[in-house]
Every structure is written in C-alpha cells, then in structure tokens.
Design an enzyme around this catalytic site. Structure first.
Site, PDB file in Angstrom:
ATOM      1  N   LYS A 135       0.827  -1.209   0.000  1.00  0.00           N
ATOM      2  CA  LYS A 135       0.000   0.000   0.000  1.00  0.00           C
ATOM      3  C   LYS A 135       0.861   1.259   0.000  1.00  0.00           C
ATOM      4  O   LYS A 135       0.596   2.221   0.701  1.00  0.00           O
ATOM      5  CB  LYS A 135      -0.922  -0.008   1.221  1.00  0.00           C
ATOM      6  CG  LYS A 135      -1.779  -1.270   1.285  1.00  0.00           C
ATOM      7  CD  LYS A 135      -2.917  -1.154   2.239  1.00  0.00           C
ATOM      8  CE  LYS A 135      -3.776  -2.378   2.367  1.00  0.00           C
ATOM      9  NZ  LYS A 135      -3.988  -3.182   1.189  1.00  0.00           N
ATOM     10  N   CYS A 136       1.893   1.250  -0.818  1.00  0.00           N
ATOM     11  CA  CYS A 136       2.873   2.332  -0.876  1.00  0.00           C
ATOM     12  C   CYS A 136       2.773   3.015  -2.239  1.00  0.00           C
ATOM     13  O   CYS A 136       2.380   2.391  -3.224  1.00  0.00           O
ATOM     14  CB  CYS A 136       4.270   1.717  -0.676  1.00  0.00           C
ATOM     15  SG  CYS A 136       5.652   2.842  -0.864  1.00  0.00           S
ATOM     16  N   GLY A 137       3.151   4.271  -2.306  1.00  0.00           N
ATOM     17  CA  GLY A 137       3.192   4.966  -3.589  1.00  0.00           C
ATOM     18  C   GLY A 137       4.134   4.298  -4.573  1.00  0.00           C
ATOM     19  O   GLY A 137       3.977   4.431  -5.791  1.00  0.00           O
ATOM     20  N   PHE A 138       5.127   3.563  -4.049  1.00  0.00           N
ATOM     21  CA  PHE A 138       6.101   2.879  -4.913  1.00  0.00           C
ATOM     22  C   PHE A 138       5.674   1.443  -5.246  1.00  0.00           C
ATOM     23  O   PHE A 138       6.380   0.737  -5.966  1.00  0.00           O
ATOM     24  CB  PHE A 138       7.482   2.855  -4.260  1.00  0.00           C
ATOM     25  CG  PHE A 138       8.089   4.219  -4.076  1.00  0.00           C
ATOM     26  CD1 PHE A 138       8.335   5.047  -5.165  1.00  0.00           C
ATOM     27  CD2 PHE A 138       8.419   4.684  -2.810  1.00  0.00           C
ATOM     28  CE1 PHE A 138       8.898   6.311  -4.998  1.00  0.00           C
ATOM     29  CE2 PHE A 138       8.977   5.941  -2.634  1.00  0.00           C
ATOM     30  CZ  PHE A 138       9.216   6.760  -3.722  1.00  0.00           C
ATOM     31  N   THR A 139       4.532   0.994  -4.729  1.00  0.00           N
ATOM     32  CA  THR A 139       4.085  -0.385  -4.941  1.00  0.00           C
ATOM     33  C   THR A 139       4.070  -0.785  -6.419  1.00  0.00           C
ATOM     34  O   THR A 139       4.413  -1.928  -6.741  1.00  0.00           O
ATOM     35  CB  THR A 139       2.715  -0.629  -4.272  1.00  0.00           C
ATOM     36  OG1 THR A 139       2.856  -0.374  -2.864  1.00  0.00           O
ATOM     37  CG2 THR A 139       2.237  -2.052  -4.466  1.00  0.00           C
TER      38      THR A 139
END
Length: 161
Positions: free
Chosen positions: A36-40
């Site tokens: 659930k990360c912007g970098f996912t």
C-alpha cells in the site's frame, strides 16, 4: 570470516528457513516491499527484471515491511496473494520483517552497515530501497526507493557477467 549475503538465513512466507547460500553464484536484488505504498507499482518493474535475467543467474528477493506508514498491514499469506494476483510476482517474497530498529532482521543490519545510504545514513528511509548483491554475496550498490527498477538494468547486466 567476512559476512556476505550467503552468511544469512531468512524466513519464507510459510515460516520455513531459507539459507541464502542457495544464491551463491547469482546476482541478487534485495528490496523491502509493501502493498500500500506509492512505490508499490515497482513490483511490476521488479518482476520484469526477474523475468528478463533469472535464466542468467539473477534473482529478486522481496522482504515485506510494515515500518513505513503501516503500508504492509497484511499477514504473510495476504501479502503473497496480493503479489500474485495484482502483479503476477514470481520472484520470492519472504516473510514480513523489520528493516530498522532493535528488531531489524540481521540481513538488513548487515546490508545497512555495508552500504550506507545518502550522506552515510544507515537507516532505511522508505519501502522499495534496493540493494544489488554480486555473485560473491557482496553488496555492489544501494538504490533509493524512487529509483525505478528499469534503471538498474545496466548494473544487473554487469553483476551477472
């Protein structure tokens, strides 16, 4: 004896031990990951690298971590399902670990000491920090989270030669 990647044993998502000496002779990209990360979306790029170079002596090892904005809240089985269904990930994604603090996994303690980040800081700053390890188990380079996997192609090619 000097430590290398091959000195460590980690836990697979099913709780079994994975001795990392099984990767002797391969270049390995170690990444702390989160669902659930912007970098996912980098999962897609990591999988592309894995598919492109896995038959040339390269693998990616993902280590889920919930220490950054609680972006990996799921269980190990939830994480495996997410990786498989959302990004069709085939590279090994291990059991969830800590990468910073007193309970940091020994592998991460070693990597941070061996390859400090920007301005010599050892701490992992966010999800998707990447470490490229050579065939001999020694760290070649540390990359910040915002570095797109595709930008590592030339370094990986050099590492597997």
């Amino acid at each position: 004896m000097e430590k290398t990647l091959h000195s460590f044993t980690v836990k697979a998502a099913d709780g079994s031990d994975v001795p990392l000496d099984k990767y002797k002779g391969q270049a390995v990209l170690v990444v702390n990951v989160a669902s659930k990360c912007g970098f996912t979306p980098q999962y897609a790029g990591l999988e592309e690298l894995y598919e492109k170079f896995k038959d040339q002596g390269f693998t990616v090892l993902g280590f889920p971590c919930n220490q950054f904005g609680a972006q990996e809240p799921g269980s190990d089985s939830d994480i495996q399902q997410f990786c498989s269904l959302t990004y069709n990930v085939k590279f090994p994604v291990m059991a969830k670990i800590d990468v910073n603090g007193d309970n940091a996994d020994p592998l991460y303690k070693w990597m941070k000491e061996s390859a400090p980040g920007f301005l010599g800081t050892e701490m992992i700053k966010w999800n998707f920090t990447k470490f490229l390890i050579g065939k001999d188990g020694k760290i070649l380079k540390r990359y910040p989270p915002q570095e797109e996997p595709k930008n590592l192609t030339e370094d990986i090619k050099a590492a597997i030669k």
